[in-house]
Design a protein around this motif. Structure first.
Motif, PDB file in Angstrom:
ATOM      1  N   GLY A  94      16.286  21.977  45.598  1.00  0.00           N
ATOM      2  CA  GLY A  94      16.524  21.088  46.591  1.00  0.00           C
ATOM      3  C   GLY A  94      17.874  20.134  46.283  1.00  0.00           C
ATOM      4  O   GLY A  94      18.898  19.956  46.948  1.00  0.00           O
ATOM      5  N   MET A  95      17.807  19.593  45.066  1.00  0.00           N
ATOM      6  CA  MET A  95      18.801  18.428  44.600  1.00  0.00           C
ATOM      7  C   MET A  95      20.199  19.429  44.337  1.00  0.00           C
ATOM      8  O   MET A  95      21.315  18.757  44.936  1.00  0.00           O
ATOM      9  CB  MET A  95      18.452  17.697  43.393  1.00  0.00           C
ATOM     10  CG  MET A  95      17.306  16.801  43.819  1.00  0.00           C
ATOM     11  SD  MET A  95      17.803  15.567  45.089  1.00  0.00           S
ATOM     12  CE  MET A  95      19.439  15.016  44.596  1.00  0.00           C
ATOM     13  N   TYR A 119      14.525  10.623  50.257  1.00  0.00           N
ATOM     14  CA  TYR A 119      14.020  11.155  49.041  1.00  0.00           C
ATOM     15  C   TYR A 119      14.670  10.428  47.802  1.00  0.00           C
ATOM     16  O   TYR A 119      15.646   9.963  47.626  1.00  0.00           O
ATOM     17  CB  TYR A 119      14.522  12.490  48.748  1.00  0.00           C
ATOM     18  CG  TYR A 119      14.090  13.406  47.560  1.00  0.00           C
ATOM     19  CD1 TYR A 119      12.734  13.432  47.419  1.00  0.00           C
ATOM     20  CD2 TYR A 119      14.817  13.632  46.496  1.00  0.00           C
ATOM     21  CE1 TYR A 119      12.028  14.217  46.096  1.00  0.00           C
ATOM     22  CE2 TYR A 119      14.336  14.169  45.304  1.00  0.00           C
ATOM     23  CZ  TYR A 119      13.084  14.498  45.304  1.00  0.00           C
ATOM     24  OH  TYR A 119      12.412  14.977  44.220  1.00  0.00           O
ATOM     25  N   ASN A 163      11.083  11.155  53.590  1.00  0.00           N
ATOM     26  CA  ASN A 163       9.810  11.162  52.714  1.00  0.00           C
ATOM     27  C   ASN A 163       9.976  10.110  51.756  1.00  0.00           C
ATOM     28  O   ASN A 163      10.833   9.834  51.029  1.00  0.00           O
ATOM     29  CB  ASN A 163      10.185  12.496  51.875  1.00  0.00           C
ATOM     30  CG  ASN A 163       9.104  12.500  50.645  1.00  0.00           C
ATOM     31  OD1 ASN A 163       8.335  12.124  50.279  1.00  0.00           O
ATOM     32  ND2 ASN A 163       9.752  13.212  49.598  1.00  0.00           N
ATOM     33  N   ASP A 188      18.395  16.854  56.098  1.00  0.00           N
ATOM     34  CA  ASP A 188      17.411  17.376  55.161  1.00  0.00           C
ATOM     35  C   ASP A 188      16.030  17.778  55.732  1.00  0.00           C
ATOM     36  O   ASP A 188      15.200  16.955  56.393  1.00  0.00           O
ATOM     37  CB  ASP A 188      16.999  16.288  54.076  1.00  0.00           C
ATOM     38  CG  ASP A 188      16.084  16.875  52.921  1.00  0.00           C
ATOM     39  OD1 ASP A 188      15.321  17.667  53.319  1.00  0.00           O
ATOM     40  OD2 ASP A 188      16.138  16.338  51.981  1.00  0.00           O
ATOM     41  N   SER A 210      14.834  21.362  50.208  1.00  0.00           N
ATOM     42  CA  SER A 210      14.181  21.975  49.127  1.00  0.00           C
ATOM     43  C   SER A 210      13.272  23.131  49.407  1.00  0.00           C
ATOM     44  O   SER A 210      12.295  22.818  50.396  1.00  0.00           O
ATOM     45  CB  SER A 210      13.378  20.746  48.498  1.00  0.00           C
ATOM     46  OG  SER A 210      12.592  21.349  47.510  1.00  0.00           O
ATOM     47  N   THR A 212      11.191  24.083  47.491  1.00  0.00           N
ATOM     48  CA  THR A 212       9.914  23.874  46.512  1.00  0.00           C
ATOM     49  C   THR A 212       8.713  23.478  47.149  1.00  0.00           C
ATOM     50  O   THR A 212       7.867  23.739  46.574  1.00  0.00           O
ATOM     51  CB  THR A 212      10.672  22.951  45.364  1.00  0.00           C
ATOM     52  OG1 THR A 212      11.801  22.898  45.051  1.00  0.00           O
ATOM     53  CG2 THR A 212       9.726  22.687  44.237  1.00  0.00           C
ATOM     54  N   LYS A 213       8.979  23.032  48.162  1.00  0.00           N
ATOM     55  CA  LYS A 213       7.771  22.323  48.790  1.00  0.00           C
ATOM     56  C   LYS A 213       7.068  23.410  49.764  1.00  0.00           C
ATOM     57  O   LYS A 213       6.851  24.485  49.528  1.00  0.00           O
ATOM     58  CB  LYS A 213       8.222  21.102  49.814  1.00  0.00           C
ATOM     59  CG  LYS A 213       9.137  20.257  49.027  1.00  0.00           C
ATOM     60  CD  LYS A 213       8.248  19.476  47.832  1.00  0.00           C
ATOM     61  CE  LYS A 213       9.254  18.762  46.843  1.00  0.00           C
ATOM     62  NZ  LYS A 213      10.349  17.816  47.505  1.00  0.00           N
ATOM     63  N   PHE A 341       4.836  18.246  47.395  1.00  0.00           N
ATOM     64  CA  PHE A 341       3.805  18.740  48.645  1.00  0.00           C
ATOM     65  C   PHE A 341       4.398  19.812  49.029  1.00  0.00           C
ATOM     66  O   PHE A 341       5.038  20.508  48.609  1.00  0.00           O
ATOM     67  CB  PHE A 341       4.160  17.273  49.600  1.00  0.00           C
ATOM     68  CG  PHE A 341       5.521  17.432  50.177  1.00  0.00           C
ATOM     69  CD1 PHE A 341       6.006  18.240  51.145  1.00  0.00           C
ATOM     70  CD2 PHE A 341       6.605  16.361  49.750  1.00  0.00           C
ATOM     71  CE1 PHE A 341       7.245  18.171  51.676  1.00  0.00           C
ATOM     72  CE2 PHE A 341       7.815  16.322  50.130  1.00  0.00           C
ATOM     73  CZ  PHE A 341       8.262  17.279  51.188  1.00  0.00           C
TER      74      PHE A 341
END
Ligand SMILES: *Cc1c(COP(=O)(O)O)cnc(C)c1O
Length: 389
Positions: A94-95, A119, A163, A188, A210, A212-213, A341
């Motif tokens: 995400g970054m 974030y 977040n 985001d 991201s 990833t979540k 998360f």
């Protein structure tokens, strides 16, 4: 290479107005080819056969990969169903995706507006932007406070829901105000996922997240993406990815695409349980500052209900002390004490332990997984009881 592995052939068109579950299971699939798999496996290649003039699509593995192509199509279909000309680019995290937008769009002397409650890596990004001579202004997400600092900005960065505080801002209102001043708008969309909110439809130029979540949802992949409609802006983002090389591995890209098939199932289950948990926490006297945008009396609910279709799997709340929060987390049996998360296994953490967010010591960010709701709520209520002084 056949069309199915290059991704050169689009899958069969979905019926107009197909539901989220239908779109999630089919997103980005190639045209069926006899004896080929439904979703072709990861293509592990640093380079591709390339005699003669070096023309694309596939030349070198940092620039393009067929496994990314299919995933990028899937992400574009989910973020902007039925919209032509929307492009998606996948990144290593995400970054990487966030940085690619900020650093490709901004120049020395430009001004960018960031949230001051977003974030936790954004302050690092801010410091880096400032070393390049970019002016950074910040304002809170709640109350659309970023409106106040928009004059002269080149780019507005929105994170909604934020977040970890779960504040919500009105994307349409902010985007209109930013565009009236000639600024680009990026949202985001990590917390909502594309099934919860579609920033491009709300007027944003970029929807960034991201993966990833909750998008991939199993806590085993790092990924990011950028979607956008402006071809010139997206070309700059693509160029940035090539320069920095923050690219996802083919295995990660394939795992992410495979995980998208269950996105609607996971999101519906996790988000419904998040609401159930929030309702149960509401009755507890030791819980303060409870936030969930799906709760009808949450300060974010009105705006959230106008722009979100689902409210996310994260619930945040505060316990009276740091020690109480630590005992609570320690006492949970079905919930891992871990950061991040969106995964199928519930996680929770005392957010103050990182030191980056402006939150009370007893603040807990709770990510609801896919466990049976009654089991999860019982575990939480028992851990609350047992952690009492
Ligand atoms: C996790 C997160 C990020 C960063 O994503 P990574 O994949 O960890 O790089 C960015 N924005 C939000 C809102 C996040 O929750």
């Amino acid at each position: 290479m056949s069309d199915s592995t290059t991704g050169a052939g689009h899958g069969p068109a979905l019926p107009d107005g197909a539901g989220d579950g239908t779109r999630a299971v089919r997103a980005g699939l190639p045209e069926p080819v006899k004896h080929e798999p439904t979703l072709p496996g990861p293509v592990f290649a640093a380079h591709f056969h390339l005699p003669g003039d070096p023309t694309g699509p596939y030349t070198y593995g940092r620039d393009e990969n067929p496994t990314w192509t299919l995933l990028e199509r899937a992400v574009a279909e989910l973020e902007a169903p039925g919209q032509d000309g929307v492009e998606a680019l996948v990144f290593a995290s995400g970054m990487a995706a966030i940085s690619s937008v900020l650093f490709s769009q901004l120049r020395a002397g430009d001004t960018v507006v960031l949230p001051n409650d977003g974030y936790q890596a954004l302050p690092l990004v801010r410091a880096q932007l400032e070393t390049y001579g970019i002016e950074v202004r910040t304002a809170p997400t709640g109350g659309d406070a970023q409106l106040e600092v928009l004059d002269g900005a080149k780019l507005l960065w929105i994170e909604t829901p934020s977040n970890p505080g779960l504040d919500v801002c009105d994307v349409r209102r902010l985007a209109e105000a930013a565009h009236a001043r000639g600024a680009l708008v990026a949202v985001d969309n990590t917390l909502a996922t594309p099934l919860g909110q579609r920033p491009l439809e709300l007027g944003a130029d970029f929807a960034v997240a991201s993966g990833t979540k909750q998008l991939t949802g199993h806590g085993d992949v790092l990924l990011g993406y950028v979607t956008g409609r402006d071809a010139e802006a997206m070309a700059a983002v693509r160029r940035w990815r090539k320069i920095v090389g923050a690219i996802p591995g083919p295995m990660e890209a394939w795992l992410a695409h495979r995980s998208l098939a269950t996105l609607q199932l996971r999101v519906d289950r996790q988000n419904a349980t998040a609401l159930t948990l929030a309702q149960a926490l509401r009755k507890r006297p030791e819980v303060t500052g409870l936030r969930y945008p799906g709760l009808p009396d949450d300060p974010s609910h009105k705006t959230a209900s106008q722009q979100m279709r689902r409210y996310g799997c994260v619930v945040s709340f505060t316990l009276p002390t740091r020690a109480r929060a630590d005992r609570f987390l320690d006492g949970l049996r079905l919930v891992d004490d871990a950061t991040s998360f969106g995964g199928v296994r519930s996680t929770a953490e005392r957010r103050g332990r990182w030191g980056g967010d402006a939150v009370p010591e007893g603040f807990v960010r709770f990510s609801v997984g896919a466990e049976d709701p009654e089991d999860l709520v019982a575990d939480v209520l028992r851990a609350l009881d047992e952690s009492a002084d």
